[in-house]
Design an enzyme around this catalytic site. Structure first.
Site, mmCIF file in Angstrom:
data_model
loop_
_atom_site.group_PDB
_atom_site.id
_atom_site.type_symbol
_atom_site.label_atom_id
_atom_site.label_comp_id
_atom_site.label_asym_id
_atom_site.label_seq_id
_atom_site.Cartn_x
_atom_site.Cartn_y
_atom_site.Cartn_z
ATOM 1 N N GLY A 1 0.820 -1.205 0.000
ATOM 2 C CA GLY A 1 0.000 0.000 0.000
ATOM 3 C C GLY A 1 0.851 1.251 0.000
ATOM 4 O O GLY A 1 2.025 1.221 -0.375
ATOM 5 N N CYS A 2 0.279 2.351 0.424
ATOM 6 C CA CYS A 2 0.991 3.628 0.456
ATOM 7 C C CYS A 2 2.291 3.488 1.248
ATOM 8 O O CYS A 2 2.288 3.012 2.379
ATOM 9 C CB CYS A 2 0.106 4.702 1.088
ATOM 10 S SG CYS A 2 0.951 6.283 1.334
#
Length: 244
Positions: free
Chosen positions: A65-66
């Site tokens: 993810g981020c």
């Protein structure tokens, strides 16, 4: 400093929802966080430990993810010398945030973790990755972020690391600790490109940002709660990196 529109919107919505939950809550005025739930995963067995007495430097790349939250978690782990946000899976020409954010470059947002295997093992890093860093059952998404650039993957050029990671994923699948299958990819042979300087140390430098407060700070709290012996309070920040 710039930020992708999707993260700006997601952070704003998160802050608004949190505020509404406070107003609708018990009246005690405590903030309510819809944080991603951490999971107690089993200890890796067999070769996944990979402790290496006398060896003081190893690397592995985690995509979950981020990269703000992924980097932030590993910066608080004892034995991790550096955690650098960047991109992996695509070409050098496309290793730029605006291009990666489009989702069509083959890159994933990722973090290159350099660690001392005599102090923290690959097994322990894998436990953290699969328990508090991200949800490994989400395909091409994490939290509010959608797209292949947010896929779950472990990139390891070392054959023993790859074998150990595959063995641990198989162990997790058989354990039934997750309600859905683990979709994490195990890859190697791809170059890692450091991200722009404004993405480095983002969690540590912007703890009051709505996105960080809502989605990432709960991961730090989960790390501290679940792995107290490996948690360090002061994050190991990275120096500015050269942007190609």
């Amino acid at each position: 400093m710039t930020m992708s529109m999707e993260k700006w919107v997601a952070g704003g919505i998160a802050a608004l929802v949190a505020g509404l939950l406070v107003l609708a809550g018990s009246g005690l005025g405590r903030p309510v966080h819809a944080a991603p739930a951490s999971v107690d995963v089993p200890v890796p067995t067999g070769a996944a430990d990979l402790r290496q007495p006398g060896v003081h430097r190893a690397q592995v790349v985690f995509a979950g993810g981020c990269f703000w939250g992924v980097q932030g978690v590993f910066q608080h782990v004892k034995g991790v010398d550096s955690a650098v946000s960047g991109y992996i899976g695509g070409s050098a020409a496309d290793a730029r945030y605006p291009r990666v954010s489009s989702g069509g470059t083959g890159h994933a947002e990722a973090v290159q973790v350099t660690y001392d295997p005599s102090r923290v093992s690959l097994a322990q890093l894998l436990q953290m990755f699969f328990s508090v860093v991200h949800d490994p059952t989400q395909r091409d998404r994490q939290g509010p972020d959608r797209g292949s650039q947010y896929r779950s993957a472990v990139h390891a050029d070392d054959a023993a690391q790859r074998a150990a990671t595959l063995a641990y994923i198989d162990q997790l699948q058989r354990s039934g600790v997750f309600a859905a299958p683990v979709v994490t990819r195990v890859e190697g042979g791809r170059r890692f490109y450091p991200a722009e300087d404004y993405h480095q140390n983002y969690l540590a430098l912007h703890p009051d940002a709505a996105y960080i407060r809502f989605y990432d700070l709960p991961k730090i709290e989960a790390l501290k709660r679940q792995y107290p012996a490996l948690y360090r309070d002061a994050p190991r920040l990275v120096m500015p990196v050269s942007v190609r």
